[in-house]
Design a protein around this motif. Structure first.
Motif, PDB file in Angstrom:
ATOM      1  N   GLU A 326       0.827  -1.210   0.000  1.00 14.45           N
ATOM      2  CA  GLU A 326       0.000   0.000   0.000  1.00 14.45           C
ATOM      3  C   GLU A 326       0.863   1.262   0.000  1.00 14.45           C
ATOM      4  O   GLU A 326       0.571   2.232  -0.707  1.00 14.45           O
ATOM      5  N   SER A 327       1.948   1.249   0.773  1.00 15.36           N
ATOM      6  CA  SER A 327       2.852   2.410   0.821  1.00 15.36           C
ATOM      7  C   SER A 327       3.507   2.655  -0.527  1.00 15.36           C
ATOM      8  O   SER A 327       3.640   3.798  -0.971  1.00 15.36           O
ATOM      9  N   LYS A 328       3.928   1.567  -1.204  1.00 12.38           N
ATOM     10  CA  LYS A 328       4.554   1.722  -2.519  1.00 12.38           C
ATOM     11  C   LYS A 328       3.563   2.276  -3.540  1.00 12.38           C
ATOM     12  O   LYS A 328       3.915   3.139  -4.360  1.00 12.38           O
ATOM     13  N   MET A 329       2.324   1.795  -3.495  1.00  9.74           N
ATOM     14  CA  MET A 329       1.307   2.293  -4.420  1.00  9.74           C
ATOM     15  C   MET A 329       0.995   3.757  -4.155  1.00  9.74           C
ATOM     16  O   MET A 329       0.815   4.558  -5.082  1.00  9.74           O
ATOM     17  N   LEU A 332       3.928   5.821  -5.451  1.00  7.15           N
ATOM     18  CA  LEU A 332       3.901   5.881  -6.910  1.00  7.15           C
ATOM     19  C   LEU A 332       2.811   6.821  -7.404  1.00  7.15           C
ATOM     20  O   LEU A 332       3.002   7.592  -8.351  1.00  7.15           O
ATOM     21  N   SER A 333       1.645   6.798  -6.731  1.00  8.49           N
ATOM     22  CA  SER A 333       0.549   7.681  -7.099  1.00  8.49           C
ATOM     23  C   SER A 333       0.922   9.138  -6.886  1.00  8.49           C
ATOM     24  O   SER A 333       0.609   9.998  -7.713  1.00  8.49           O
ATOM     25  N   ASN A 334       1.614   9.426  -5.774  1.00  6.44           N
ATOM     26  CA  ASN A 334       2.043  10.797  -5.506  1.00  6.44           C
ATOM     27  C   ASN A 334       3.054  11.276  -6.542  1.00  6.44           C
ATOM     28  O   ASN A 334       3.005  12.419  -6.995  1.00  6.44           O
ATOM     29  N   GLU A 335       3.995  10.377  -6.925  1.00 14.58           N
ATOM     30  CA  GLU A 335       5.003  10.758  -7.924  1.00 14.58           C
ATOM     31  C   GLU A 335       4.347  11.045  -9.279  1.00 14.58           C
ATOM     32  O   GLU A 335       4.720  11.993  -9.963  1.00 14.58           O
ATOM     33  N   ASN A 336       3.374  10.218  -9.657  1.00 19.74           N
ATOM     34  CA  ASN A 336       2.673  10.452 -10.924  1.00 19.74           C
ATOM     35  C   ASN A 336       1.893  11.759 -10.893  1.00 19.74           C
ATOM     36  O   ASN A 336       1.834  12.496 -11.878  1.00 19.74           O
TER      37      ASN A 336
END
Length: 365
Positions: A326-329, A332-336
């Motif tokens: 969940e943390s990785k997702m 990744l969502s924040n970076e996108n």
């Protein structure tokens, strides 16, 4: 020693200290020391050690604490230390050090469940990480139930000479089915209180200027609280006497090694590697405890305790795996999202940008 290897050595030391806490505490209770008196002595000694250090290091910041913050810390100490540890010690006296260390692994899972009820955590059952976290909670509860209701055959110790010879309690009390079930659920409720303490501590840390100040104040408050509880329930003052034996050793060990050294090492490891890394080392505690019971203490270990411990550890890793995915997702969502914002910002002609936007784009690149 290489820098990258130090956290791995540190977590092994931390879990070995926790295993020693369960072993020595259980031996002290079997030797006749009251769990209520034990906790008072432990907190009093920890306060004596921490108070002068905190006064010297954080004297100026203590004046920033309001009455309401102190009241919250008082309630925090009452829930997590006075109630949680007293119930935990009584449960440990009625079961075994192996059960205590197995139940210890349930704390991260229970903490997650309480955080979810308080809407501090999310649980999306349509995603793999949400299913993993839900499965972890179920496995943890199944492990506690297995420990409570199934003892099974005992694994005989390799050392047939007990290191500590109990004067009271002993095997007849530990292997009674009724006291075993009662003790297991007391450990579970103690872990619920300890998990609630962890969640509430996150809120109070925002109002308290220092972690060591918060720890010291809790030690002082819990010393007063545990004294009131002990004096109310232990009217026989012979229970308050300690000789130079395992009883005194357990109090000194838990006050200095557990509340002192292990907490400091744990704080350092949290800063270097993060909470997930520390939590994933918890299963080492039950391994060290089982080995101590079989090889050193000369105490048999029930099959139910081991199987229940395995289920609890599986639940812990399931929750941690789900949290990690969940943390990785989320990252990744924040970076996108940030990348999309930058593209939209760059698309604006230079002449139409404000000076602040121009500085932001230049700094980003």
């Amino acid at each position: 020693m290489a820098q990258d290897k130090r956290p791995y050595v540190v977590v092994v030391i931390i879990q070995a200290i926790y295993a020693g806490m369960f072993v020595l505490s259980k031996a002290a209770f079997d030797a006749g020391l009251s769990p209520l008196v034990f906790l008072f002595y432990r907190q009093a000694m920890a306060s004596v050690v921490l108070l002068p250090i905190t006064i010297v290091a954080k004297w100026g910041t203590s004046s920033n604490l309001s009455f309401m913050v102190l009241f919250k810390i008082f309630i925090l100490s009452l829930i997590g230390i006075t109630f949680g540890l007293n119930v935990s010690h009584i449960g440990l006296k009625l079961t075994s050090e192996t059960v205590g260390s197995a139940a210890f692994n349930a704390i991260p899972v229970i903490t997650f469940f309480l955080a979810f009820l308080m809407r501090m955590e999310t649980l999306n059952l349509t995603k793999s990480h949400g299913i993993a976290k839900a499965a972890g909670v179920i496995l943890c509860l199944a492990g506690v139930g297995l420990i409570a209701f199934y003892m099974g055959p005992s694994i005989p110790p390799l050392n047939h000479h007990q290191l500590f010879h109990p004067e009271s309690g002993g095997p007849s009390e530990v292997h009674s089915k009724g006291t075993w079930i009662k003790g297991t659920f007391l450990l579970f409720f103690a872990n619920v209180a300890w998990s609630l303490w962890l969640v509430m501590q996150g809120f109070i840390l925002k109002e308290c200027p220092s972690k060591i100040l918060l720890t010291t104040i809790q030690c002082v408050f819990s010393t007063l609280q545990t004294f009131v509880v002990a004096i109310a329930f232990e009217r026989d003052f012979s229970k308050w006497k300690m000789g130079f034996d395992v009883q005194l050793l357990s109090v000194v060990y838990c006050a200095l090694c557990n509340a002192g050294i292990s907490w400091y090492l744990q704080a350092w490891c949290l800063q270097v590697k993060g909470p997930v890394f520390v939590a994933m080392s918890n299963p080492l505690c039950i391994i060290f405890t089982v080995l101590s019971a079989i090889l050193i203490l000369g105490v048999p270990v029930s099959l139910g305790s081991i199987l229940g411990g395995i289920l609890t550890v599986a639940g812990l890793y399931s929750v941690l795996w789900g949290k990690n995915i969940e943390s990785k997702m989320f990252k990744l969502s924040n970076e996108n999202s940030e990348g999309q914002n930058r593209e939209e910002q760059i698309a604006v002609p230079i002449g139409e940008r404000t000076p602040q936007e121009t500085i932001t784009v230049a700094t980003t690149f």
